[in-house]
Motif scaffolding. Structure first.
Motif, short mmCIF file in Angstrom:
data_model
loop_
_atom_site.label_atom_id
_atom_site.label_comp_id
_atom_site.label_asym_id
_atom_site.label_seq_id
_atom_site.Cartn_x
_atom_site.Cartn_y
_atom_site.Cartn_z
N GLY A 188 -7.50 0.24 -2.61
CA GLY A 188 -6.51 0.74 -3.72
C GLY A 188 -5.24 0.30 -3.73
O GLY A 188 -4.94 -0.66 -3.35
N GLU A 189 -4.41 1.02 -4.24
CA GLU A 189 -3.00 0.59 -4.51
C GLU A 189 -2.21 0.96 -3.50
O GLU A 189 -0.83 0.51 -3.64
N GLN A 190 -2.58 1.65 -2.49
CA GLN A 190 -1.40 2.30 -1.62
C GLN A 190 -0.63 0.76 -1.00
O GLN A 190 0.75 1.27 -0.86
N LYS A 191 -1.14 -0.07 -0.75
CA LYS A 191 -0.49 -1.13 -0.21
C LYS A 191 -0.56 -2.49 -1.08
O LYS A 191 -0.38 -3.49 -0.81
N GLN A 192 -0.82 -2.24 -2.16
CA GLN A 192 -0.87 -3.28 -3.25
C GLN A 192 0.53 -4.20 -3.43
O GLN A 192 1.54 -3.54 -3.15
N GLY A 193 0.26 -5.46 -3.40
CA GLY A 193 1.91 -6.19 -3.22
C GLY A 193 2.63 -6.24 -2.12
O GLY A 193 3.32 -6.94 -1.99
N GLN A 197 -23.02 -7.11 5.32
CA GLN A 197 -22.53 -5.91 5.36
C GLN A 197 -21.05 -6.13 4.97
O GLN A 197 -20.33 -6.73 5.59
N LEU A 198 -20.42 -5.02 4.27
CA LEU A 198 -19.23 -5.06 3.76
C LEU A 198 -18.22 -3.82 4.72
O LEU A 198 -18.95 -2.77 4.77
N LEU A 199 -17.24 -4.17 4.85
CA LEU A 199 -16.14 -3.31 5.58
C LEU A 199 -14.73 -3.38 5.05
O LEU A 199 -14.44 -4.25 4.81
N ALA A 200 -14.39 -2.22 4.51
CA ALA A 200 -13.15 -1.90 3.62
C ALA A 200 -12.17 -1.92 4.76
O ALA A 200 -11.99 -0.86 5.37
N LEU A 201 -11.40 -2.95 4.54
CA LEU A 201 -9.92 -2.87 5.65
C LEU A 201 -8.91 -2.17 5.01
O LEU A 201 -8.22 -1.46 5.63
N GLN A 202 -8.79 -2.55 3.49
CA GLN A 202 -7.73 -1.85 2.66
C GLN A 202 -8.61 -1.32 1.45
O GLN A 202 -9.61 -1.79 1.28
N SER A 218 -11.37 -2.10 -4.20
CA SER A 218 -10.58 -1.47 -5.12
C SER A 218 -10.76 -0.10 -5.24
O SER A 218 -10.00 0.92 -5.63
N ASN A 219 -11.89 0.61 -4.65
CA ASN A 219 -12.34 1.93 -4.72
C ASN A 219 -12.92 2.68 -3.71
O ASN A 219 -12.89 3.80 -3.53
N GLN A 220 -13.57 1.66 -2.57
CA GLN A 220 -14.22 2.31 -1.48
C GLN A 220 -13.21 2.84 -0.49
O GLN A 220 -11.99 2.10 -0.42
N PRO A 221 -13.13 3.89 0.22
CA PRO A 221 -12.30 4.29 1.26
C PRO A 221 -11.92 3.36 2.23
O PRO A 221 -12.92 2.77 2.71
N ALA A 222 -10.72 3.15 2.76
CA ALA A 222 -10.58 2.16 3.83
C ALA A 222 -11.50 2.65 5.02
O ALA A 222 -11.25 4.11 5.26
N GLY A 223 -12.05 1.65 5.96
CA GLY A 223 -12.80 2.28 7.14
C GLY A 223 -14.19 2.49 6.60
O GLY A 223 -15.03 2.60 7.67
#
Length: 229
Positions: A163-168, A156-161, A139-144
């Motif tokens: 926030g809202e940019q591609k939501q839906g 270990q967590l890895l943010a692939l996506q 929801s809030n950490q930057p992609a990558g």
């Protein structure tokens, strides 16, 4: 969560369920391994706080797994040893309808994600001797970005996506699991021992709905075709 039950709870949650106590199935080899929405719906469930609602939905001959959490957290998981030397790429498509704005996902209180897929490997015989890579729609950490889970650095967590940019939208993912383990743990495992997915909102009491398409372990890195429903 009370202090008395926290060690057991986070060990089960982030060191990936009861996989270390299992008798593993044979290593899966050179052919791609595909797990459809119907397969995933019938995987065993591990509940941490109530039950996330997982059900297959269909439209125009397409089937996906829909997950809805209203303050709940439960995972679907598959116990299987998969040969990463032959099928190193994990592929899937996912879609989220809602996020958890304002959460600090690096803290225990903010440890909720509208969608996550994770893999685990055993590193010893004891129940906590597991390392897991958690691919999350943050929801809030930057992609990558990557960070240790607030309960244990064995996850270990890895943010692939993010926030809202591609939501839906449906988003295709292709991950080199060996490379991700190398980045996050400093080793390239020859195999893993399980895969899971979860949509949860128990720590902050949030609501989220996500959808997952077929999960595939593959020898090639070609992106999957995402659903259109």
């Amino acid at each position: 969560m009370t202090a008395s039950n926290m060690p057991v709870t986070f060990a089960l949650r982030w060191l990936l369920l009861p996989w270390l106590a299992m008798v593993t199935t044979p290593v899966i080899g050179s052919e791609d391994q595909r797990f459809s929405a119907y397969h995933m719906e019938n995987w065993p469930t591990r509940s941490f706080e109530g039950e996330t609602d997982y059900q297959v939905i269909e439209k125009d001959g397409q089937a996906v797994l829909q997950a809805s959490a209203n303050g709940q957290a439960s995972a679907l998981y598959l116990e299987r040893e998969i040969d990463l030397e032959k099928t190193p790429y994990l592929k899937w498509c996912w879609q989220v309808d809602s996020l958890y704005p304002g959460l600090d996902e690096t803290t225990k209180a903010g440890d909720d994600y509208p969608a996550r897929v994770y893999v685990a490997r055993k590193t010893g015989l004891l129940p906590w001797q597991v390392e897991s890579v958690n691919y999350v729609w943050s929801s809030n950490q930057p992609a990558g970005s990557a960070w240790p889970n607030a309960f244990t650095d064995r996850a270990q967590l890895l943010a692939l996506q993010s926030g809202e940019q591609k939501q839906g939208q449906w988003v295709a993912e292709v991950r080199d699991v060996q490379a991700d383990y190398q980045q996050l743990f400093g080793e390239r495992p020859a195999s893993i021992d399980g895969v899971a997915l979860m949509t949860d909102g128990d720590n902050a009491g949030g609501d989220a709905t996500a959808r997952y398409s077929t999960l595939t372990f593959s020898a090639d890195s070609n992106p999957p075709d995402c659903p259109t429903l």
